[in-house]
Design an enzyme around this catalytic site. Sequence first.
Site, PDB file in Angstrom:
ATOM      1  N   ASN A   1       0.816  -1.231   0.000  1.00 43.10           N
ATOM      2  CA  ASN A   1       0.000   0.000   0.000  1.00 43.10           C
ATOM      3  C   ASN A   1       0.841   1.268   0.000  1.00 43.10           C
ATOM      4  O   ASN A   1       0.442   2.283  -0.561  1.00 43.10           O
ATOM      5  CB  ASN A   1      -1.026  -0.014   1.137  1.00 43.10           C
TER       6      ASN A   1
ATOM      7  N   LYS B   1      12.026  -8.572   1.541  1.00 46.71           N
ATOM      8  CA  LYS B   1      11.067  -9.140   0.596  1.00 46.71           C
ATOM      9  C   LYS B   1       9.899  -8.170   0.482  1.00 46.71           C
ATOM     10  O   LYS B   1       9.134  -8.002   1.420  1.00 46.71           O
ATOM     11  CB  LYS B   1      10.544 -10.495   1.067  1.00 46.71           C
ATOM     12  N   PRO B   2       9.754  -7.529  -0.682  1.00 45.24           N
ATOM     13  CA  PRO B   2       8.615  -6.615  -0.849  1.00 45.24           C
ATOM     14  C   PRO B   2       7.356  -7.408  -1.175  1.00 45.24           C
ATOM     15  O   PRO B   2       7.422  -8.591  -1.510  1.00 45.24           O
ATOM     16  CB  PRO B   2       9.044  -5.773  -2.054  1.00 45.24           C
ATOM     17  N   ALA B   3       6.218  -6.739  -1.118  1.00 44.12           N
ATOM     18  CA  ALA B   3       4.948  -7.398  -1.466  1.00 44.12           C
ATOM     19  C   ALA B   3       4.973  -7.825  -2.929  1.00 44.12           C
ATOM     20  O   ALA B   3       5.568  -7.151  -3.775  1.00 44.12           O
ATOM     21  CB  ALA B   3       3.786  -6.453  -1.213  1.00 44.12           C
TER      22      ALA B   3
ATOM     23  N   SER C   1      -0.648  -7.343   7.397  1.00 40.84           N
ATOM     24  CA  SER C   1      -1.889  -7.659   8.120  1.00 40.84           C
ATOM     25  C   SER C   1      -1.583  -8.245   9.498  1.00 40.84           C
ATOM     26  O   SER C   1      -0.528  -8.848   9.724  1.00 40.84           O
ATOM     27  CB  SER C   1      -2.699  -8.658   7.305  1.00 40.84           C
TER      28      SER C   1
ATOM     29  N   GLU D   1       4.215  -3.901  12.341  1.00 38.96           N
ATOM     30  CA  GLU D   1       3.264  -2.794  12.204  1.00 38.96           C
ATOM     31  C   GLU D   1       2.083  -3.353  11.420  1.00 38.96           C
ATOM     32  O   GLU D   1       2.227  -3.720  10.258  1.00 38.96           O
ATOM     33  CB  GLU D   1       3.962  -1.630  11.483  1.00 38.96           C
ATOM     34  N   LEU D   2       0.917  -3.462  12.094  1.00 41.71           N
ATOM     35  CA  LEU D   2      -0.162  -4.293  11.563  1.00 41.71           C
ATOM     36  C   LEU D   2      -1.406  -3.481  11.232  1.00 41.71           C
ATOM     37  O   LEU D   2      -1.317  -2.302  10.932  1.00 41.71           O
ATOM     38  CB  LEU D   2      -0.443  -5.419  12.567  1.00 41.71           C
TER      39      LEU D   2
ATOM     40  N   CYS E   1      -3.384   1.616   6.936  1.00 42.25           N
ATOM     41  CA  CYS E   1      -3.685   1.075   8.266  1.00 42.25           C
ATOM     42  C   CYS E   1      -4.164   2.174   9.209  1.00 42.25           C
ATOM     43  O   CYS E   1      -4.766   1.885  10.232  1.00 42.25           O
ATOM     44  CB  CYS E   1      -2.473   0.345   8.816  1.00 42.25           C
TER      45      CYS E   1
ATOM     46  N   GLU F   1     -11.350  -4.354   9.637  1.00 42.69           N
ATOM     47  CA  GLU F   1     -10.685  -3.333   8.835  1.00 42.69           C
ATOM     48  C   GLU F   1     -11.243  -3.408   7.399  1.00 42.69           C
ATOM     49  O   GLU F   1     -11.420  -4.494   6.854  1.00 42.69           O
ATOM     50  CB  GLU F   1      -9.188  -3.636   8.844  1.00 42.69           C
TER      51      GLU F   1
HETATM   52  P1  ADP Z   1      -2.061  -7.355   2.946  1.00 45.03           P
HETATM   53  O1  ADP Z   1      -3.358  -7.955   3.372  1.00 45.03           O
HETATM   54  O2  ADP Z   1      -1.914  -5.925   3.222  1.00 45.03           O
HETATM   55  O3  ADP Z   1      -1.599  -7.760   1.589  1.00 45.03           O
HETATM   56  P2  ADP Z   1      -0.204  -9.215   4.049  1.00 45.03           P
HETATM   57  O4  ADP Z   1       0.094  -9.339   5.485  1.00 45.03           O
HETATM   58  O5  ADP Z   1      -0.814 -10.359   3.337  1.00 45.03           O
HETATM   59  O6  ADP Z   1      -1.054  -7.900   3.978  1.00 45.03           O
HETATM   60  O7  ADP Z   1       1.099  -8.793   3.237  1.00 45.03           O
HETATM   61  C1  ADP Z   1       2.104  -7.965   3.746  1.00 45.03           C
HETATM   62  C2  ADP Z   1       3.429  -8.562   3.387  1.00 45.03           C
HETATM   63  O8  ADP Z   1       3.532  -9.825   4.010  1.00 45.03           O
HETATM   64  C3  ADP Z   1       3.641  -8.815   1.898  1.00 45.03           C
HETATM   65  O9  ADP Z   1       5.004  -8.582   1.583  1.00 45.03           O
HETATM   66  C4  ADP Z   1       3.315 -10.280   1.767  1.00 45.03           C
HETATM   67  O10 ADP Z   1       3.973 -10.881   0.677  1.00 45.03           O
HETATM   68  C5  ADP Z   1       3.867 -10.804   3.063  1.00 45.03           C
HETATM   69  N1  ADP Z   1       3.304 -12.089   3.506  1.00 45.03           N
HETATM   70  C6  ADP Z   1       2.035 -12.511   3.422  1.00 45.03           C
HETATM   71  N2  ADP Z   1       1.912 -13.764   3.934  1.00 45.03           N
HETATM   72  C7  ADP Z   1       3.154 -14.139   4.342  1.00 45.03           C
HETATM   73  C8  ADP Z   1       3.699 -15.303   4.963  1.00 45.03           C
HETATM   74  N3  ADP Z   1       2.955 -16.338   5.271  1.00 45.03           N
HETATM   75  N4  ADP Z   1       5.032 -15.292   5.221  1.00 45.03           N
HETATM   76  C9  ADP Z   1       5.801 -14.245   4.924  1.00 45.03           C
HETATM   77  N5  ADP Z   1       5.345 -13.123   4.368  1.00 45.03           N
HETATM   78  C10 ADP Z   1       4.047 -13.062   4.072  1.00 45.03           C
END
Ligand code: ADP
Length: 475
Positions: free
Chosen positions: A145, A168-170, A223, A244-245, A278, A379
């Site tokens: 985001n 590791k980015p999203a 999350s 940070e959640l 968030c 949320e």
């Molecule tokens: P959102 O719902 O905002 O996408 P996530 O928590 O799923 O939130 O994603 C935030 C980050 O956490 C991203 O980089 C995603 O790839 C990573 N992520 C999600 N699931 C896992 C997991 N099981 N292990 C490691 N990283 C994860």
Amino acid sequence: MFINGEWIEARSGATFEVTNPATGEVIGVVPDGAGEDATAAIDAAHGAFRDWSRTTAHERSRLLYRAWELMTERSEQLAELMTREQGKPLKAARAEVKYAADFLIWFAEEAKRISGDWLPSPRPDQRFLSVKAPVGVVAAITPWNYPISMLTRKMGPALAAGCTLVLKPAEATPLCARASYEVFIDAGVPAGVINLVTASDPRPVGEVFTGDSRVAKLTFTGSTAVGRQLAAKSAANLQRISVELGGHAPFIVFPDADPVHAAKGAAALKFLNAGQACISPNRLYVPRQHLQAFTDTLCTRVSRLQTGNGLEEGIGVGPLINDAAVAKVETQVEDARAKGAQVPVGGRRITQGLHAHGHFYEPTVLTGVTAEMNIYREETFGPVAPVIPYDDPDEVIALANDTHYGLAAYVYTRDIGTAMRAFEDLRFGIIGINDVNPTSASVPFGGMGDSGIGREGGHEGIAEYQETKTGGFVI
Ligand code: ADP
């Protein structure tokens, strides 16, 4: 991926595509990393730690300062890339790049403020010294985001403290991460100090990050569900964590406030990043006597917002990140509607014409929202403003605090006593009093309860990457 100073493919050779959430078009292809790539990245960060942790604070500061200069010079390209990859309107993307760069210069300055204490001993022949040491190799996992500022908010303090890192980015926004890494590389970061692993499936990389005892600290933004899982795994290795959640921010209008002014603030705040933040307000508490004035202004403002491709002029709200995000919003709105909420503005997916290939949902206002509706507790992460009428100002703080989250809260009042009491009694980490932007690189950001552990930014931001070391000296 960037490992040990080189841009490389995944060990498996696999790749994945990145798409524009406004148009569905493929805008890039990146390596699809797995556990073995994460381990290689940790090898590199571990190998580089000794030398990097011994650099002077002035050297680390200079690197961050140069990175700030380069990010500032490249802000227009970075903002355009962000809009194409993440969807937010170009103006908001520019603001984010500025915010991202702010962390670089802030921590360039903080690097030079790392100091210790000379402490007294009850013994005349003894002296104590307490200093800060970098925690070691940091593993960072970042969300989509805020795809650049969430990197610099972690990389700035980690580098300033003398840590090396793997990130590791999203999976939705690896191109922004790559472009941010180019900034650090061009600023002269030594090989192995920062490493980047991109992956379409985050789980194997997460397993390695939390399972490798060479990783001293995990920093995560995302999350609550994933943060909780990762924190549990990290605990087995006693890794330090910052997580940070999620949030569920209340926005309280007190009876003495100007409801029109407050509604303008709510409209501006709620639809930033299409509500995918968030700290986005998720419950707008409005005193019944101001309900009409507040709702009228909010509805007028929201109905004027244009939704579309953020690269186009005049667009105020971009797409959501993917179809699952739209489906979640849709489910919450339908649940609220079924339980009696009114929908004076919005309330539908947008699927026609120019919007046909993107993930769009109309900017929406819900009124008559009650505690029985899912949106009251879950949320949303979407462009929906839920208005909740209340009668008793003495009870509204208790209503606002009735959540497991504790990230941001907003208050509108013109009375200093009301403001102070609200600030003291709200159980949230960030509180805006007549302020819809209570954030800055110079202040701590983070939440209580299910919103996480730790703070980013401010003086505390660097402490998260340090250990305290005490020395006793007999002389
Ligand atoms: P959102 O719902 O905002 O996408 P996530 O928590 O799923 O939130 O994603 C935030 C980050 O956490 C991203 O980089 C995603 O790839 C990573 N992520 C999600 N699931 C896992 C997991 N099981 N292990 C490691 N990283 C994860």
